[in-house]
Design an enzyme around this catalytic site. Structure first.
Site, mmCIF file in Angstrom:
data_model
loop_
_atom_site.group_PDB
_atom_site.id
_atom_site.type_symbol
_atom_site.label_atom_id
_atom_site.label_comp_id
_atom_site.label_asym_id
_atom_site.label_seq_id
_atom_site.Cartn_x
_atom_site.Cartn_y
_atom_site.Cartn_z
ATOM 1 C CD GLU A 95 4.845 18.852 60.485
ATOM 2 O OE1 GLU A 95 5.073 18.576 59.299
ATOM 3 O OE2 GLU A 95 5.579 18.501 61.420
ATOM 4 C CB CYS A 108 -1.071 16.459 53.063
ATOM 5 S SG CYS A 108 -0.403 15.093 54.020
ATOM 6 C CB CYS A 115 2.320 8.015 64.562
ATOM 7 S SG CYS A 115 1.856 6.547 63.616
ATOM 8 C CB CYS A 119 7.236 3.613 59.888
ATOM 9 S SG CYS A 119 5.621 2.840 59.681
ATOM 10 C CB CYS A 122 7.931 7.764 59.891
ATOM 11 S SG CYS A 122 6.599 8.963 60.000
ATOM 12 C CB CYS A 336 5.021 14.335 57.348
ATOM 13 S SG CYS A 336 5.184 12.575 57.131
HETATM 14 N N1 SAH Z 1 0.311 6.208 58.707
HETATM 15 C C1 SAH Z 1 -0.021 6.356 57.320
HETATM 16 C C2 SAH Z 1 0.024 7.777 56.800
HETATM 17 C C3 SAH Z 1 1.151 8.664 57.190
HETATM 18 S S1 SAH Z 1 2.664 8.725 56.334
HETATM 19 C C4 SAH Z 1 0.827 5.452 56.467
HETATM 20 O O1 SAH Z 1 1.708 4.795 56.998
HETATM 21 O O2 SAH Z 1 0.564 5.349 55.275
HETATM 22 C C5 SAH Z 1 2.449 8.988 54.629
HETATM 23 C C6 SAH Z 1 3.504 8.277 53.806
HETATM 24 O O3 SAH Z 1 4.807 8.868 53.953
HETATM 25 C C7 SAH Z 1 3.674 6.824 54.199
HETATM 26 O O4 SAH Z 1 3.825 6.042 53.045
HETATM 27 C C8 SAH Z 1 4.958 6.858 54.999
HETATM 28 O O5 SAH Z 1 5.534 5.600 55.092
HETATM 29 C C9 SAH Z 1 5.755 7.877 54.220
HETATM 30 N N2 SAH Z 1 6.884 8.455 54.960
HETATM 31 C C10 SAH Z 1 6.954 8.809 56.259
HETATM 32 N N3 SAH Z 1 8.157 9.331 56.550
HETATM 33 C C11 SAH Z 1 8.858 9.301 55.417
HETATM 34 C C12 SAH Z 1 10.193 9.700 55.068
HETATM 35 N N4 SAH Z 1 11.017 10.203 55.972
HETATM 36 N N5 SAH Z 1 10.577 9.532 53.793
HETATM 37 C C13 SAH Z 1 9.727 9.016 52.862
HETATM 38 N N6 SAH Z 1 8.485 8.628 53.125
HETATM 39 C C14 SAH Z 1 8.058 8.750 54.399
#
Ligand code: SAH
Length: 356
Positions: A95, A108, A115, A119, A122, A336
């Site tokens: 994406e 982006c 991944c 987290c 996510c 995302c």
């Molecule tokens: N791996 C990297 C980049 C990818 S995510 C990182 O962790 O920074 C980009 C941002 O979106 C990160 O801050 C991540 O924690 C956040 N993110 C991912 N899923 C999310 C969600 N469902 N709601 C809000 N933020 C989210």
């Protein structure tokens, strides 16, 4: 993808010169070809009309030419944001998102297929890591979107699926080629790399002499709370992270952005804000507040709007610049990683679907 063939779009200009010289070609051919790939954004060798046909044919046989195909595009009716689902040469999907701002267009991009950071809120990590993206596959997300929108991209954020610092070497090649004066020449200051906090790689990045912005996904100001949200917090403490941020700032002069996704009742309290302010202040970090985008498989709810404002007020009182991230493309899909997951599981996409 035929892995035996060299990936020509991942070669830097000096590497391409060497490569073609070894095949008896003149040096200027490499410059011409690099220009076709990285400035004119050719989709294949056949478009390179000022190169001899014999050279094009040879290259076609000997090299692999990455060119991503859009399999789905969703456009927001609110702000024009477009989410692209792009197909990689091996059939995997990534994406990328195109956002229009007053100061220019931003893309982006994803850095991995899936991944492995885990987290908890996510969607990108739910199926684990499939593979790293090649430099060409990161570049081509920007190129494909430039071609599809017909507009120049001025900002690139590596904030899509994947942990960019977990794909460090390919990321470095990508960053250098993206900002290369012989390529699209995007200003390093307009590039942001976001990490969940891989401390050794953050320190390594500080030594690369790049003027990019490093964004750290902090999401909690204490180890105990961060461990509940992000498994990576078991490996690196908040203190180690802040030390790495200080180092990055020292070496590059670039201020760190802290990202903080707000989940109701998890990390959105006044005390959380005060603790965050204490961390952000000495480094003069900018704080990006992101209301959590709820994901079906995860039980995190979006913080309430008044709570988010109260949180921001506490930061402001502590002279921290905290912006609530504008939710671009709110109507076209959730967080995302969701678009890809939906497609892979064969569900019908919601919203617009002008496939191309
Ligand atoms: N791996 C990297 C980049 C990818 S995510 C990182 O962790 O920074 C980009 C941002 O979106 C990160 O801050 C991540 O924690 C956040 N993110 C991912 N899923 C999310 C969600 N469902 N709601 C809000 N933020 C989210």
């Amino acid at each position: 993808m035929n892995m035996e063939k060299k990936d020509i779009k991942s070669l830097t200009l000096p590497q391409l010169e060497e490569e073609l010289a070894a095949r008896g070609e003149k040096k200027f051919r490499a410059a011409q070809m690099y220009d076709w790939m990285h400035v004119k954004l050719a989709r294949g060798f056949e478009e390179m009309t000022n190169l001899p046909g014999s050279l094009r044919e040879r290259c076609k046989k000997e090299y692999f030419y990455t060119s991503l195909r859009a399999v789905n595009v969703q456009e927001s009716k609110i702000d024009g944001t477009r989410k692209f689902l792009l197909e990689l040469p091996d059939g995997n999907l990534v994406e990328s998102v195109w956002m229009k701002y007053k100061h220019g267009n931003s893309v982006c991009i994803s850095s991995q297929v899936g991944c492995r950071m885990g987290c908890r809120f996510c969607a990108s990590t739910l199926d684990g890591l499939e593979r790293n993206l090649l430099p060409s596959e990161m570049l081509d997300q920007v190129y494909a979107i430039t071609l599809l929108t017909g507009e120049r991209v001025s900002n690139v954020v590596v904030m899509g699926t994947g942990e960019p610092l977990d794909n460090y070497d390919n990321l470095m090649v990508f960053l250098r080629m993206l900002t290369d004066e012989n390529g699209l020449h995007i200003s390093q200051r307009n590039v942001t790399v976001s990490t969940c906090g891989l401390v050794p790689q953050m320190r390594r990045l500080a030594e690369e002499k790049l003027q990019i912005t490093l964004a750290l996904s902090l999401h909690a100001a204490t180890d105990e709370k961060r461990r509940r949200i992000m498994p990576i917090a078991d490996r690196y403490s908040v203190a180690e992270l802040m030390e790495a941020c200080r180092y990055y700032f020292e070496r590059t002069g670039r201020r760190i952005t802290l990202e903080y996704s707000l989940a109701e009742g998890v990390n959105d309290g006044d005390e959380d804000a005060a603790q965050l302010a204490r961390l952000a202040k000495p480094l003069r970090c900018h704080v990006n507040l992101i209301p959590v985008n709820p994901v079906k498989e995860c039980d995190f709810a979006r913080a309430q709007a008044p709570r988010i404002r109260a949180f921001q007020n506490i930061l402001e009182k502590n002279e921290i610049n905290g912006t609530i991230r504008r939710e671009m493309g709110r109507d076209i899909d959730g967080a995302c990683g969701q678009l890809r997951r939906k497609r892979m599981s064969g569900q019908r996409d919601i919203g617009g679907n002008e496939a191309c």
